[in-house]
Design an enzyme around this catalytic site. Sequence first.
Site, PDB file in Angstrom:
ATOM      1  N   ASP A   1       1.407 -13.115 -15.118  1.00  0.00           N
ATOM      2  CA  ASP A   1       2.463 -13.830 -14.407  1.00  0.00           C
ATOM      3  C   ASP A   1       1.839 -14.879 -13.496  1.00  0.00           C
ATOM      4  OD1 ASP A   1       5.239 -14.250 -13.666  1.00  0.00           O
ATOM      5  OD2 ASP A   1       4.686 -13.422 -11.708  1.00  0.00           O
TER       6      ASP A   1
ATOM      7  N   ASP B   1      -8.204   1.480  -4.408  1.00  0.00           N
ATOM      8  CA  ASP B   1      -7.802   0.636  -3.282  1.00  0.00           C
ATOM      9  C   ASP B   1      -8.932   0.657  -2.275  1.00  0.00           C
ATOM     10  OD1 ASP B   1      -6.454  -0.279  -0.739  1.00  0.00           O
ATOM     11  OD2 ASP B   1      -4.695  -0.259  -2.037  1.00  0.00           O
TER      12      ASP B   1
ATOM     13  N   HIS C   1       4.746 -17.283 -12.809  1.00  0.00           N
ATOM     14  CA  HIS C   1       4.854 -16.744 -11.436  1.00  0.00           C
ATOM     15  C   HIS C   1       6.319 -16.422 -11.110  1.00  0.00           C
ATOM     16  CE1 HIS C   1       2.334 -16.568  -7.558  1.00  0.00           C
ATOM     17  NE2 HIS C   1       3.387 -15.758  -7.440  1.00  0.00           N
TER      18      HIS C   1
ATOM     19  N   GLU D   1      -3.023 -22.308 -11.641  1.00  0.00           N
ATOM     20  CA  GLU D   1      -1.586 -22.493 -11.883  1.00  0.00           C
ATOM     21  C   GLU D   1      -0.948 -23.579 -11.025  1.00  0.00           C
ATOM     22  OE1 GLU D   1      -0.195 -18.516 -10.707  1.00  0.00           O
ATOM     23  OE2 GLU D   1       0.884 -19.440  -9.053  1.00  0.00           O
TER      24      GLU D   1
ATOM     25  N   SER E   1      -0.470 -10.420  -9.700  1.00  0.00           N
ATOM     26  CA  SER E   1      -0.837 -10.534  -8.291  1.00  0.00           C
ATOM     27  C   SER E   1      -1.239 -11.963  -7.920  1.00  0.00           C
ATOM     28  CB  SER E   1      -1.938  -9.528  -7.972  1.00  0.00           C
ATOM     29  OG  SER E   1      -2.031  -9.362  -6.593  1.00  0.00           O
ATOM     30  N   ARG E   2      -2.471 -12.337  -8.198  1.00  0.00           N
ATOM     31  CA  ARG E   2      -2.908 -13.722  -8.003  1.00  0.00           C
ATOM     32  C   ARG E   2      -3.858 -14.073  -9.143  1.00  0.00           C
ATOM     33  NH1 ARG E   2       0.860 -14.292  -5.307  1.00  0.00           N
ATOM     34  NH2 ARG E   2       1.023 -14.941  -3.138  1.00  0.00           N
TER      35      ARG E   2
ATOM     36  N   CYS F   1      -3.721  -6.065  -5.945  1.00  0.00           N
ATOM     37  CA  CYS F   1      -4.404  -6.272  -4.663  1.00  0.00           C
ATOM     38  C   CYS F   1      -4.352  -7.752  -4.303  1.00  0.00           C
ATOM     39  CB  CYS F   1      -5.840  -5.769  -4.740  1.00  0.00           C
ATOM     40  SG  CYS F   1      -6.799  -6.600  -6.010  1.00  0.00           S
ATOM     41  N   PRO F   2      -4.609  -8.095  -3.046  1.00  0.00           N
ATOM     42  CA  PRO F   2      -4.563  -9.510  -2.674  1.00  0.00           C
ATOM     43  C   PRO F   2      -5.794 -10.249  -3.199  1.00  0.00           C
ATOM     44  CG  PRO F   2      -5.154  -8.165  -0.779  1.00  0.00           C
ATOM     45  CD  PRO F   2      -4.874  -7.219  -1.898  1.00  0.00           C
TER      46      PRO F   2
HETATM   47  P1  NAD Z   1       0.303  -4.876   0.022  1.00  0.00           P
HETATM   48  O1  NAD Z   1      -0.370  -5.543   1.182  1.00  0.00           O
HETATM   49  O2  NAD Z   1       1.417  -3.928   0.277  1.00  0.00           O
HETATM   50  O3  NAD Z   1      -0.776  -4.132  -0.873  1.00  0.00           O
HETATM   51  C1  NAD Z   1      -2.016  -4.680  -1.193  1.00  0.00           C
HETATM   52  C2  NAD Z   1      -2.976  -3.512  -1.378  1.00  0.00           C
HETATM   53  O4  NAD Z   1      -4.235  -4.044  -1.812  1.00  0.00           O
HETATM   54  C3  NAD Z   1      -3.229  -2.733  -0.081  1.00  0.00           C
HETATM   55  O5  NAD Z   1      -3.065  -1.340  -0.303  1.00  0.00           O
HETATM   56  C4  NAD Z   1      -4.668  -3.079   0.271  1.00  0.00           C
HETATM   57  O6  NAD Z   1      -5.349  -2.007   0.916  1.00  0.00           O
HETATM   58  C5  NAD Z   1      -5.239  -3.321  -1.117  1.00  0.00           C
HETATM   59  N1  NAD Z   1      -6.493  -4.073  -1.073  1.00  0.00           N
HETATM   60  C6  NAD Z   1      -6.933  -4.956  -0.143  1.00  0.00           C
HETATM   61  N2  NAD Z   1      -8.174  -5.388  -0.477  1.00  0.00           N
HETATM   62  C7  NAD Z   1      -8.498  -4.760  -1.627  1.00  0.00           C
HETATM   63  C8  NAD Z   1      -9.655  -4.774  -2.444  1.00  0.00           C
HETATM   64  N3  NAD Z   1     -10.725  -5.520  -2.130  1.00  0.00           N
HETATM   65  N4  NAD Z   1      -9.669  -3.990  -3.555  1.00  0.00           N
HETATM   66  C9  NAD Z   1      -8.602  -3.204  -3.869  1.00  0.00           C
HETATM   67  N5  NAD Z   1      -7.484  -3.145  -3.114  1.00  0.00           N
HETATM   68  C10 NAD Z   1      -7.438  -3.909  -2.015  1.00  0.00           C
HETATM   69  O7  NAD Z   1       0.783  -6.086  -0.907  1.00  0.00           O
HETATM   70  P2  NAD Z   1       1.918  -6.029  -2.041  1.00  0.00           P
HETATM   71  O8  NAD Z   1       3.226  -6.394  -1.430  1.00  0.00           O
HETATM   72  O9  NAD Z   1       1.797  -4.782  -2.803  1.00  0.00           O
HETATM   73  O10 NAD Z   1       1.463  -7.284  -2.919  1.00  0.00           O
HETATM   74  C11 NAD Z   1       0.287  -7.243  -3.706  1.00  0.00           C
HETATM   75  C12 NAD Z   1      -0.026  -8.635  -4.215  1.00  0.00           C
HETATM   76  O11 NAD Z   1       1.007  -9.038  -5.138  1.00  0.00           O
HETATM   77  C13 NAD Z   1       0.014  -9.729  -3.132  1.00  0.00           C
HETATM   78  O12 NAD Z   1      -1.261  -9.893  -2.549  1.00  0.00           O
HETATM   79  C14 NAD Z   1       0.428 -10.952  -3.875  1.00  0.00           C
HETATM   80  O13 NAD Z   1      -0.742 -11.683  -4.203  1.00  0.00           O
HETATM   81  C15 NAD Z   1       1.059 -10.453  -5.152  1.00  0.00           C
HETATM   82  N6  NAD Z   1       2.472 -10.847  -5.312  1.00  0.00           N
HETATM   83  C16 NAD Z   1       2.841 -11.503  -6.453  1.00  0.00           C
HETATM   84  C17 NAD Z   1       4.166 -11.853  -6.645  1.00  0.00           C
HETATM   85  C18 NAD Z   1       4.639 -12.564  -7.908  1.00  0.00           C
HETATM   86  O14 NAD Z   1       5.755 -13.104  -7.934  1.00  0.00           O
HETATM   87  N7  NAD Z   1       3.856 -12.567  -8.966  1.00  0.00           N
HETATM   88  C19 NAD Z   1       5.106 -11.554  -5.654  1.00  0.00           C
HETATM   89  C20 NAD Z   1       4.686 -10.872  -4.515  1.00  0.00           C
HETATM   90  C21 NAD Z   1       3.374 -10.517  -4.343  1.00  0.00           C
END
Ligand code: NAD
Length: 343
Positions: free
Chosen positions: A254, A173, A291, A259, A229-230, A201-202
């Site tokens: 997912d 992270d 998704h 997409e 994630s994305r 991660c985002p």
């Molecule tokens: P969160 O903000 O709680 O956690 C994200 C983590 O990524 C944080 O700990 C942050 O420090 C870390 N991060 C930031 N930049 C980074 C980098 N360059 N390298 C590594 N880590 C890094 O978010 P979350 O709620 O855990 O969600 C994570 C991701 O899941 C979201 O960004 C979203 O894109 C995705 N998501 C997908 C769905 C789905 O239906 N598929 C649903 C919700 C969220």
Amino acid sequence: MKIALFDTKNYDIPAFQKAGREKNVDFRFFEAKLGPDTAELARGFDGVCVFVNDTVDSRVIGMLAEMGVKLVALRCAGYNNVDVRAAYGRVHVVHVPAYSPHAVAEHAFALLLTSIRRIHKAYNRTRDFNFSLSGLTGFELYGKTVGVIGTGRIGRAFIEIAKGFGMRVLAYDKFPAEDADFSYVDLETIFRESDVISLHCPLTGETRHMIGRETLGLLKKGVVIVNTSRGALVDAEALLEGIKSRVIGAACLDVYEEESDIFFEDVSGHIMEDDVLARLLSMPNVIVTSHQAFLTGEALSAIAETTAENIVEFFRDGFSKNELCYRCGKIESCRALREGKCF
Ligand code: NAD
């Protein structure tokens, strides 16, 4: 408060109607995605409510501001589809930072287990009265190494499940958690040592294509890539290359880089224009869901409730605890990502 909810799907409506009744927010539902061609629908509304594939770029933000729309309420956590810098001073942006991290973490595991135990193949076979086991040999998670990239809410829920399976967890992270009960390593160690890599991660400028052509040479042969994630965290063409060269043993997706015009829609009667997606879908070791990881009853209710609360809070107090930080311009490194707002 009158809110135009874009990209409405039938599963959104009951939860938003209920939350709207309880919080006195008048949600109006539009099937269209928000974008330059549809932004005009928001005229006369106090705010818009958008999802992951709506376009909230500087042009749309300019149009919304000109119409007097004050708030963009994301009904999701990620906000890579919003030009937050363009929003500053023109519209406010709130999101749903957490609804059910377990919904996404459990889906990631569902995909992983389906893939490595060939459940998707077995399901189709037995429905066709084919009870052969040939080609269904899987592998066990117990004792294997999982690399988790991003240890926020979802990453940590995923780690808890992985531990339950007796997996060795390596994590990376950019902002490591201080209370972690797992080991942080650098990205290269994740790539070299993991049997499974799960992305949590985002999507930012820095994380785009973090699994890409250059990464392929570092990966452990046969690694399973899980992306809930994305999409653009993974370079889809490089992924295909990795699968064809057998470096990547399986992919559980997912989300997909391109997409936005495909996922959430029924395009089954159309010619698939995206050759990379079509080729990935033809692979026996690639599983794609559309998704869907967030899609549980619990998560839908929580999303609608928090969105309605964000809207009420913003119009009552002029700010919301779930407003995105865009003032400092350091979206990717702002402490707001961890602690709240920097302003
Ligand atoms: P969160 O903000 O709680 O956690 C994200 C983590 O990524 C944080 O700990 C942050 O420090 C870390 N991060 C930031 N930049 C980074 C980098 N360059 N390298 C590594 N880590 C890094 O978010 P979350 O709620 O855990 O969600 C994570 C991701 O899941 C979201 O960004 C979203 O894109 C995705 N998501 C997908 C769905 C789905 O239906 N598929 C649903 C919700 C969220």
